[in-house]
Enzyme design. Structure first.
Site, PDB file in Angstrom:
ATOM      1  N   SER A  26      44.148  39.903  39.015  1.00 19.57           N
ATOM      2  CA  SER A  26      43.990  41.069  39.879  1.00 19.57           C
ATOM      3  C   SER A  26      45.176  42.024  39.787  1.00 19.57           C
ATOM      4  O   SER A  26      46.312  41.603  39.573  1.00 19.57           O
ATOM      5  CB  SER A  26      43.856  40.575  41.318  1.00 19.57           C
ATOM      6  OG  SER A  26      44.017  41.639  42.209  1.00 19.57           O
TER       7      SER A  26
ATOM      8  N   TYR B 113      46.849  36.087  48.414  1.00 25.15           N
ATOM      9  CA  TYR B 113      45.849  36.274  47.361  1.00 25.15           C
ATOM     10  C   TYR B 113      46.541  36.574  46.027  1.00 25.15           C
ATOM     11  O   TYR B 113      46.261  35.932  45.006  1.00 25.15           O
ATOM     12  CB  TYR B 113      44.913  37.423  47.757  1.00 25.15           C
ATOM     13  CG  TYR B 113      44.023  37.920  46.649  1.00 25.15           C
ATOM     14  CD1 TYR B 113      42.952  37.147  46.192  1.00 25.15           C
ATOM     15  CD2 TYR B 113      44.236  39.169  46.059  1.00 25.15           C
ATOM     16  CE1 TYR B 113      42.132  37.612  45.173  1.00 25.15           C
ATOM     17  CE2 TYR B 113      43.421  39.635  45.054  1.00 25.15           C
ATOM     18  CZ  TYR B 113      42.359  38.861  44.603  1.00 25.15           C
ATOM     19  OH  TYR B 113      41.553  39.322  43.603  1.00 25.15           O
TER      20      TYR B 113
HETATM   21  N1  LIG Z   1      36.068  43.398  42.620  1.00 21.69           N
HETATM   22  C1  LIG Z   1      37.332  43.776  42.439  1.00 21.69           C
HETATM   23  O1  LIG Z   1      37.696  44.945  42.620  1.00 21.69           O
HETATM   24  C2  LIG Z   1      38.358  42.777  41.972  1.00 21.69           C
HETATM   25  C3  LIG Z   1      39.665  43.232  41.809  1.00 21.69           C
HETATM   26  C4  LIG Z   1      40.629  42.342  41.376  1.00 21.69           C
HETATM   27  C5  LIG Z   1      40.299  41.033  41.095  1.00 21.69           C
HETATM   28  N2  LIG Z   1      39.028  40.603  41.284  1.00 21.69           N
HETATM   29  C6  LIG Z   1      38.730  39.201  40.984  1.00 21.69           C
HETATM   30  O2  LIG Z   1      37.573  39.136  40.175  1.00 21.69           O
HETATM   31  C7  LIG Z   1      36.813  37.959  40.506  1.00 21.69           C
HETATM   32  C8  LIG Z   1      35.419  38.344  40.919  1.00 21.69           C
HETATM   33  O3  LIG Z   1      35.517  39.232  42.030  1.00 21.69           O
HETATM   34  P1  LIG Z   1      34.258  39.830  42.759  1.00 21.69           P
HETATM   35  O4  LIG Z   1      34.622  41.183  43.212  1.00 21.69           O
HETATM   36  O5  LIG Z   1      33.048  39.610  41.945  1.00 21.69           O
HETATM   37  O6  LIG Z   1      34.244  38.894  44.060  1.00 21.69           O
HETATM   38  P2  LIG Z   1      33.002  38.215  44.803  1.00 21.69           P
HETATM   39  O7  LIG Z   1      33.556  37.662  46.070  1.00 21.69           O
HETATM   40  O8  LIG Z   1      31.889  39.170  44.881  1.00 21.69           O
HETATM   41  O9  LIG Z   1      32.606  37.033  43.829  1.00 21.69           O
HETATM   42  C9  LIG Z   1      33.192  35.773  43.850  1.00 21.69           C
HETATM   43  C10 LIG Z   1      32.081  34.726  43.883  1.00 21.69           C
HETATM   44  O10 LIG Z   1      32.702  33.437  43.861  1.00 21.69           O
HETATM   45  C11 LIG Z   1      31.985  32.587  44.726  1.00 21.69           C
HETATM   46  N3  LIG Z   1      32.865  31.523  45.201  1.00 21.69           N
HETATM   47  C12 LIG Z   1      33.838  31.613  46.144  1.00 21.69           C
HETATM   48  N4  LIG Z   1      34.373  30.389  46.347  1.00 21.69           N
HETATM   49  C13 LIG Z   1      33.732  29.532  45.512  1.00 21.69           C
HETATM   50  C14 LIG Z   1      33.839  28.139  45.284  1.00 21.69           C
HETATM   51  N5  LIG Z   1      34.706  27.382  45.968  1.00 21.69           N
HETATM   52  N6  LIG Z   1      33.021  27.566  44.367  1.00 21.69           N
HETATM   53  C15 LIG Z   1      32.124  28.318  43.678  1.00 21.69           C
HETATM   54  N7  LIG Z   1      31.974  29.649  43.869  1.00 21.69           N
HETATM   55  C16 LIG Z   1      32.770  30.244  44.780  1.00 21.69           C
HETATM   56  C17 LIG Z   1      31.532  33.490  45.873  1.00 21.69           C
HETATM   57  O11 LIG Z   1      30.413  32.940  46.569  1.00 21.69           O
HETATM   58  C18 LIG Z   1      31.233  34.789  45.149  1.00 21.69           C
HETATM   59  O12 LIG Z   1      29.860  34.878  44.851  1.00 21.69           O
HETATM   60  C19 LIG Z   1      37.608  37.248  41.583  1.00 21.69           C
HETATM   61  O13 LIG Z   1      38.454  36.318  40.989  1.00 21.69           O
HETATM   62  C20 LIG Z   1      38.434  38.358  42.199  1.00 21.69           C
HETATM   63  O14 LIG Z   1      39.607  37.854  42.797  1.00 21.69           O
HETATM   64  C21 LIG Z   1      38.045  41.455  41.719  1.00 21.69           C
END
Ligand SMILES: NC(=O)c1ccc[n+]([C@@H]2O[C@H](COP(=O)([O-])OP(=O)(O)OC[C@H]3O[C@@H](n4cnc5c(N)ncnc54)[C@H](O)[C@@H]3O)[C@@H](O)[C@H]2O)c1
Length: 319
Positions: free
Chosen positions: A128, A152
């Site tokens: 991130s 985080y």
């Molecule tokens: N969307 C953004 O802008 C952004 C920015 C920086 C980093 N990220 C990173 O990218 C990745 C995806 O982000 P996103 O926006 O799709 O988030 P999101 O929360 O929509 O997706 C994460 C998914 O992981 C699942 N999850 C959570 N805990 C779990 C567990 N213990 N076992 C199995 N599944 C589990 C959740 O149910 C969810 O569906 C994450 O690692 C997030 O930290 C996202």
């Protein structure tokens, strides 16, 4: 090609799965535990878009469960692993830090320990932009110092360090991606844009943190997906970490002002800065552009138009 996508009911996991399933030669094996950090119904709605595809397999699996995860890895010889399952969101990390340690730290290690048993050809995992914290060096590049200002971000830095160790020790072809404020169709309901549109649709107040005095390097999901697909077809990951960002920070205040004018929405209330938030993000995207030969990022104007059209069409306001 058989690909494991963790967090497949989540925003980025679902978006890349949808794209990959358009290719009939790709089998997608998705896992998710339908975590309740935000609407489970919404996650299921996402999944219902791809569930009927015969090349898609889903398992409800928690990455904290090492033995179940290990069984899953033993049964399946994945060519590629894309790891997106995580406890996302910076603000919630002040409320429930333990969950971040359990899911993001231990869960990530469980994934890597499964991976080393089957040695997939390629592994991509999510980091991130929040690892840069309150930096003053813009645009921030992968070589710049990390300054995490919340739990985080710390878990993401720990992931990057562990991945580097495993890459060397087990000769893994692995890379991490630092995503910058990804937005677009099927976006996250806990994030700014979604909340703004939702407040408008439901005629409710929108609470604007830090009086809108911050900027974000908004990155459209379509670009993220295109880049991830390109990465998938790259033979060797000669880098540990790359930013995926538009490199064009936008003022949150400006977005709100334009939104207020265009939609005649005056229910925007200014509130003070949240402790966990960083002020500005502005990434350098030279490395990723060079690696995957991607040049043209979607402008915020166009990406926002697509997002709002999708939102109105899908009637998402109940989530
Ligand atoms: N969307 C953004 O802008 C952004 C920015 C920086 C980093 N990220 C990173 O990218 C990745 C995806 O982000 P996103 O926006 O799709 O988030 P999101 O929360 O929509 O997706 C994460 C998914 O992981 C699942 N999850 C959570 N805990 C779990 C567990 N213990 N076992 C199995 N599944 C589990 C959740 O149910 C969810 O569906 C994450 O690692 C997030 O930290 C996202």
């Amino acid at each position: 090609m058989k690909i494991l996508i963790t967090g497949v009911a989540g925003f980025i996991g679902f978006s890349i799965a949808s794209k990959l399933l358009q290719n009939k030669k790709i089998l997608v094996y998705g896992i998710d535990n339908f975590d309740n950090y935000y609407s489970i119904k919404y996650k299921k709605k996402r999944l219902s878009q791809i569930n009927k595809n015969k090349n898609f397999y889903f398992q409800n699996l928690d990455i904290r469960n090492k033995s179940k995860l290990s069984k899953m890895f033993k049964k399946n010889n994945f060519d590629v692993v894309m790891h997106f399952a995580a406890q996302a969101g910076v603000r919630y990390s002040l409320i429930n830090p333990k969950k971040y340690y359990d899911v993001n730290d231990k869960g990530f290690k469980n994934i890597l320990d499964g991976i080393i048993k089957i040695k997939p050809k390629k592994i991509i995992y999510a980091s991130s932009s929040s690892v840069y914290g309150n930096t003053h060096k813009f645009p921030t590049s992968e070589k710049d110092k990390v300054r995490p200002n919340n739990i985080y971000a710390r878990t993401k830095i720990k992931n990057e360090k562990l991945a580097k160790i495993y890459k060397k020790k087990y000769k893994l072809n692995i890379c991490g991606i630092r995503f910058f404020t990804v937005y677009g169709e099927w976006g996250r309901p806990d994030m700014f844009l979604f909340k703004l549109i939702k407040s408008y649709k439901n005629n409710k107040y929108f609470y604007l943190n830090n009086y809108g005095e911050h900027k974000r390097d908004f990155t459209y999901i379509g670009d993220v997906v295109t880049i991830l697909v390109k990465l998938l077809y790259l033979k060797k990951y000669n880098f540990n970490i790359a930013n995926i960002c538009n490199s064009k920070p936008i003022s949150i205040k400006k977005i709100c002002e334009n939104f207020r004018t265009k939609y005649n929405f005056d229910k925007i209330k200014l509130i003070k800065k949240h402790k966990a938030d960083v002020l500005n993000t502005h990434g350098n995207n030279k490395l990723i552009k060079k690696i995957v030969k991607f040049e043209k990022f979607t402008s915020f104007q166009n990406g926002f138009k697509k997002t709002i059209n999708w939102y109105f069409k899908e009637s998402i306001n109940k989530f």
